[in-house]
Motif scaffolding. Structure first.
Motif, short mmCIF file in Angstrom:
data_model
loop_
_atom_site.label_atom_id
_atom_site.label_comp_id
_atom_site.label_asym_id
_atom_site.label_seq_id
_atom_site.Cartn_x
_atom_site.Cartn_y
_atom_site.Cartn_z
N SER A 184 0.82 -1.20 0.00
CA SER A 184 0.00 0.00 0.00
C SER A 184 0.86 1.26 0.00
CB SER A 184 -0.92 -0.01 1.22
OG SER A 184 -1.60 1.22 1.35
N GLU A 185 1.89 1.27 0.83
CA GLU A 185 2.72 2.47 0.91
C GLU A 185 3.54 2.65 -0.37
OE1 GLU A 185 4.94 2.25 4.54
OE2 GLU A 185 3.18 2.70 5.77
N ALA A 186 4.10 1.55 -0.87
CA ALA A 186 4.94 1.67 -2.06
C ALA A 186 4.14 2.08 -3.29
CB ALA A 186 5.68 0.35 -2.32
N LEU A 187 3.02 1.38 -3.54
CA LEU A 187 2.24 1.69 -4.74
C LEU A 187 1.31 2.87 -4.52
CD1 LEU A 187 1.61 0.86 -7.67
CD2 LEU A 187 -0.30 -0.47 -6.76
N GLY A 188 0.56 2.84 -3.41
CA GLY A 188 -0.45 3.87 -3.21
C GLY A 188 0.13 5.23 -2.89
N THR A 189 1.08 5.28 -1.95
CA THR A 189 1.61 6.57 -1.51
C THR A 189 2.73 7.06 -2.41
OG1 THR A 189 1.04 6.03 0.79
CG2 THR A 189 2.59 7.83 0.43
N TRP A 190 3.75 6.22 -2.63
CA TRP A 190 4.93 6.72 -3.32
C TRP A 190 4.73 6.81 -4.83
CZ3 TRP A 190 8.24 2.47 -0.54
CH2 TRP A 190 8.16 2.67 0.85
N ILE A 191 4.12 5.79 -5.43
CA ILE A 191 4.00 5.78 -6.89
C ILE A 191 2.75 6.52 -7.36
CG2 ILE A 191 3.70 4.29 -8.91
CD1 ILE A 191 5.53 2.25 -7.50
N ILE A 192 1.58 6.12 -6.87
CA ILE A 192 0.35 6.75 -7.35
C ILE A 192 0.28 8.21 -6.87
CG2 ILE A 192 -2.16 6.75 -7.19
CD1 ILE A 192 -2.10 3.72 -7.28
N ASN A 193 0.33 8.41 -5.56
CA ASN A 193 0.19 9.78 -5.07
C ASN A 193 1.46 10.60 -5.29
OD1 ASN A 193 -2.55 10.13 -3.91
ND2 ASN A 193 -1.96 8.32 -2.76
N GLY A 194 2.61 9.93 -5.35
CA GLY A 194 3.83 10.66 -5.69
C GLY A 194 3.76 11.27 -7.06
N THR A 195 3.32 10.50 -8.07
CA THR A 195 3.24 11.05 -9.42
C THR A 195 2.02 11.96 -9.58
OG1 THR A 195 2.18 8.98 -10.14
CG2 THR A 195 4.55 9.22 -10.53
#
Length: 978
Positions: A351-362
């Motif tokens: 959740s943190e890697a995909l949801g926070t860093w990748i999805i919300n990061g971009t």
């Protein structure tokens, strides 16, 4: 990585949690699915991750776009006519430890692994690589730089410079990656320059000596030239990893002003030597946006600073958009993110890697995302043998050098959802999203025109959502915790009726012209809590103020001859009077990290009219400033009413501009906890020379400035002004022209105006519990409080309550420290200033604790720094900590030396915010063998009072229950009462 995003001594107290068992399907990577070529415009390729089923980026049956309208409220609308940032890629760091482990594999094993990491067709196509310049905390060998000298010797001409250390295995790994994916871009940066350049004369600690700024700039030149000759071109550098952290491994403190000077020197050296490598500022955590903006505000440094590098260890991705909006031509990269033992499950990690860093990061403007170590061993190393590294992090993969076994971790698969499908040079395109607890997503268009949609269900139940692109749509059901990547080349368009008919999106884009091309500024109501707000007339005006911008008034600085200053706390050497003595070199210091009930106050001597307050932290101070604040005024020093302004603070001078107020007392209140202290070198208040003008959004701007407006569905008026000229420009923001906003070149300002009458009437409906001890937590229920604290206040009698969380219907806060026992009224004032009502709270008196002479403490787990005995030493600055994430069965035990009679214990976590047991059982024993459970804690807190029927026993044991806490367990003081 240096301090993992934490301030003064906090790198040892970071929240750590339960280690997960990272089982893989047959130990092999499965993230090399080949998306079927979508030859037809309506065919959509699907790759799914179901963490609970151990299914990772697995190809599914195609779905088909159909020419149909959708009224599904969960409709993701894709619009490739709206393009945002260009994406350079996704990747991780080839640390010394990672390269060393990869080198230990056989030629065939290494070839297979590198393909799965970097090959765009046979692997996941990682396209960004971070390469540390010298030693970090992850080294197979000890400390090293490229220009080490014997103690006491220097080499300003860099005659001893050499990259020989990297030749055996780091450079070959980088070259092999580039051969598999020539589009890879490499970022390099030092954790420390050579020790002789620093005040510590070591790679650990210290700061850069001013006489070696030019030498360090040339050190970068030599590194880039040497790596280029070795076949590894360097696309980006940052001057220093985590410049506000000084850990026990290589690191260096570098203030924003020092980094600004260093970037100028590096930029000039690059020009002289024909180097096109881009420079990224900061390279540290999300929650200090004023650091990179301080650099961007200096034109001499900004011309060389291409953008910002961000780490994820404190704050959230919204800060990226905050800085992007202020300086929209600057690039944005997440340069470091990592999972570790604090993550309680694979699901949390994913959740943190995909949801926070990748999805919300971009979604928050990242041009690329880089995780930390590509590879570590089963012991979370190798760690730098010359330092006190912490074995708590997880690589993308785990390599066991004893047998060559490679296992692929959750972070690898999270990256695969983006890196496998989003190609370098892609643009993020428009898609609406539904936020945490629902379907989160981000969309891209590749250079070949194909599109990618990554969606993640962060809710607790399955959700069926629709995807609409032009006149076509399809439906998809995603289980809780699952993620999917859709890729397609179409869809083919027919007809004129759009498929998405009811799409709600609270954000809005403003696009402006600049000399470098169009720039886009995004309004998002989620950004409002990070901006400045004032009540002015009948409105609440929230506005951005980039570092380098200013709001000027017609008033002059008031005489301080009759002022006095006080504060909620102060260090002996940093008394409050130092902030008003006119000497910037003396300062008031709070003496500890602030929480949201700390304050600094001025008595002006008599009621005085003023319209501006300026807090100056002093030259070169990048540490001790207030991160969030509220302003209160009073005529009697007792009735403070509602906050009249709030803001986000920052490095350097913090200017608070107000509609003219008349009051005797001014109080600045911290509105957030911080790992840094709070200090003021000098404070000035400016008197008004005109009447009480209202501060407003601009209605007109000078030639050269661009202004656009928009009205939200809720009625908020949003105005954005962009300065695309080469010079600073000014415009009026008051009805009588007495307030002037100056906007530097290349920056934007955003104003959001809301009528106070549009806010709902706040209502206080309940208080739970209604009894407790100082620093214990209570929760207020009600309505109309506001989505964020903003100007809202919780009063505990006449004191401010420290806020833990704030929402429109619920506020959690803490009983103020040091408050006397007895009945106290707790009340709430909402953002609009309306009193919501209140209720009575009983502050308990515990009496004296039992003497602890001769007591001893033990624990099932203890960190190497924080021994169990620390919780009995009477010093709340020392603590016991578990050194591991909390788990069911983790325990602490106290031997009182002899039987005692008691009925309460208090577990006090001290200055930590997170490291307390969320649930626990308390047992007692007379012999240390036979135990009787006397109480349970279901919802723990920082200061935990546990009451039970009177017991007579010698031993007390507290056992952690459950496995949901992702933090360490710490106790600063363990006290027993009768």
């Amino acid at each position: 990585m240096s301090s993992y995003g934490l301030g003064r001594r906090q790198f040892l107290t970071t929240a750590i949690g339960v280690a997960a068992a990272w089982t893989q399907v047959s130990g092999n990577a499965v993230a090399a699915p080949q998306p079927k070529q979508a030859s037809l415009g309506n065919s959509v390729n699907v790759c799914l991750t179901d963490v609970s089923a151990d299914k990772w980026v697995a190809g599914q049956s195609d779905v088909l776009f159909k020419a149909k309208r959708t009224t599904n409220p969960l409709t993701v609308k894709i619009d490739d006519s709206v393009k945002y940032q260009k994406v350079q890629g996704f990747g991780a760091a080839m640390t010394d430890s990672s390269a060393w482990l990869i080198d230990k594999l056989s030629t065939a094993e290494r070839s297979e692994l590198m393909k799965k990491l970097f090959d765009p067709s046979k692997g996941i196509g990682l396209s960004l690589l971070r390469s540390p310049m010298g030693a970090t905390d992850f080294n197979a060998s000890g400390n090293y730089s490229y220009n080490d000298m014997p103690a006491g010797q220097t080499d300003p001409t860099l005659s001893k410079f050499s990259i020989q250390h990297d030749v055996p295995y780091i450079i070959p790994a980088l070259r092999q990656a580039l051969s598999l994916n020539p589009s890879i871009k490499v970022m390099a940066n030092p954790w420390s320059p050579p020790g002789w350049m620093k005040t510590s004369d070591s790679m650990i600690g210290g700061t850069l000596k001013s006489e070696y700024v030019s030498a360090l700039a040339n050190y970068f030149v030599k590194f880039i030239e040497a790596y280029g000759e070795a076949g590894v071109p360097i696309s980006y550098i940052s001057p220093q990893n985590e410049p506000m952290g000084t850990p026990t491994w290589p690191g260096m403190f570098l203030s924003a002003y020092q980094e600004s000077e260093l970037i100028q020197e590096i930029g000039k050296a690059f020009e002289v030597n024909g180097i096109s490598t881009k420079i990224l500022a900061w390279d540290h955590n999300w929650d200090v946006p004023s650091y990179p903006e301080t650099i961007f505000s200096d034109p001499a440094a900004s011309k060389y600073a291409a953008g910002t590098g961000w780490h994820i260890y404190s704050g959230n991705p919204n800060y990226q958009t905050l800085v992007h909006n202020d300086y929209p031509s600057k690039e944005t990269y997440i340069t470091e993110a990592t999972g570790g033992i604090w993550q309680d499950s694979k699901q949390t990690a994913f959740s943190e890697a995909l949801g926070t860093w990748i999805i919300n990061g971009t979604r928050n403007w990242a041009n690329g995302v880089m995780l930390w170590n590509i590879a570590l061993d089963p012991d979370m190393g190798p760690l730098n043998s010359d330092t006190d590294g912490i074995p708590m992090l997880r690589g993308l993969i785990t390599i066991d050098p004893a047998n060559g076994r490679v296992s692929y971790n959750v972070d690898y698969y999270a990256l695969a959802h983006a890196s496998k499908f989003v190609k370098p040079g892609a643009h993020r395109i428009y898609s609406n999203t539904f936020g945490e607890g629902s379907i989160e997503n981000v969309a891209f268009q590749n250079p070949d025109g194909s599109k990618v949609l990554i969606a993640y269900n962060s809710g607790s139940a399955a959700k069926t959502f629709s995807v609409a692109d032009g006149t076509h749509s399809f439906d998809y059901t995603l289980n809780a915790g699952d993620a999917v990547t859709f890729t397609y080349s179409g869809p083919e368009q027919s007809g004129r009726t759009p498929a998405a008919t009811k799409v709600s999106d609270p954000t809005h884009d403003f696009t402006f012209k600049s000399t470098s091309g169009p720039v886009t500024v995004t309004y998002d109501p989620a950004l409002l809590p990070y901006q400045n707000a004032i009540r002015t007339g009948n409105n609440l005006v929230t506005y951005s103020l980039p570092i380098g911008a200013s709001v000027e008034t017609t008033g002059r600085a008031l005489s301080r001859s009759k002022w006095t200053a006080t504060a909620s706390a102060q260090a002996d050497w940093g008394v409050a009077a130092n902030a008003i003595d006119g000497d910037i070199n003396t300062r008031w210091s709070l003496g500890h990290g602030p929480t949201s009930d700390d304050w600094f106050q001025i008595d002006l001597g008599s009621p005085t009219s003023f319209n501006k307050i300026v807090l100056d932290t002093g030259v070169n101070n990048s540490f001790d400033y207030v991160t969030k604040y509220q302003i209160y005024v009073s005529n009697d020093g007792g009735d403070w009413g509602s906050a009249i302004a709030n803001g986000s603070g920052g490095i350097g001078k913090v200017a608070v501009t107000l509609p003219t107020r008349t009051a005797r007392y001014i109080r600045i209140v911290s509105a957030a906890a911080s790992g840094f202290w709070w200090a003021i070198g000098d404070i000035n208040v400016y008197g008004s020379s005109r009447g009480s003008a209202s501060i407003t959004a601009p209605t007109a701007v000078s030639k050269g400035l661009q202004m656009k407006t928009w009205t939200s569905k809720e009625g908020s008026q949003v105005t954005v002004v962009f300065n695309g000229t080469a010079d600073s420009k000014s415009f009026k923001i008051s009805t009588d022209g007495s307030y002037t906003y100056t906007l530097p070149s290349g920056t934007s300002a955003m104003f959001t105006t809301q009528e106070l009458s549009s806010f709902p009437e706040p209502v206080f409906s309940g208080l739970t519990p209604n009894q407790g001890i100082p620093r214990s937590k209570f929760t207020i229920s009600g309505s109309g409080f506001g989505d964020a604290q903003g100007l809202g206040t919780v009063y505990f009698g006449s004191s401010y309550a420290e806020i833990d969380s704030w929402s429109d219907t619920s506020i959690s806060a803490y009983v103020p420290k040091g408050i006397a026992a007895g009945k106290v009224t707790v009340s709430v004032k909402g953002t609009s200033g309306v009193d919501a009502g209140g209720s009575s709270f009983d502050v308990m008196e515990l009496g004296p604790a039992l003497p602890r002479t001769g007591w001893t403490a033990t624990a099932s787990d203890a960190s190497q720094w924080d021994a169990p005995g620390n919780m009995l030493d009477g010093d709340s600055g020392n603590r016991y900590s578990s050194g591991t994430g909390q788990y069911d069965g983790l325990w602490i035990q106290v031997d009182m030396g002899q039987t005692q009679t008691f009925n309460k214990i208090v577990l006090d976590v001290g200055g930590s915010i997170d490291d307390y047991a969320r649930s626990a059982d308390v047992s007692v024993s007379t012999d240390g063998t036979n135990w009787t459970k006397v109480s349970s804690v279901a919802d723990g807190q920082r200061v935990q009072l546990v009451s039970f029927p009177t017991q007579t026993a010698r031993y007390i044991k507290v056992v952690n229950t459950g496995d949901v806490a992702r933090s360490w367990w710490s106790v600063a003081e363990f006290n027993v009462y009768n």
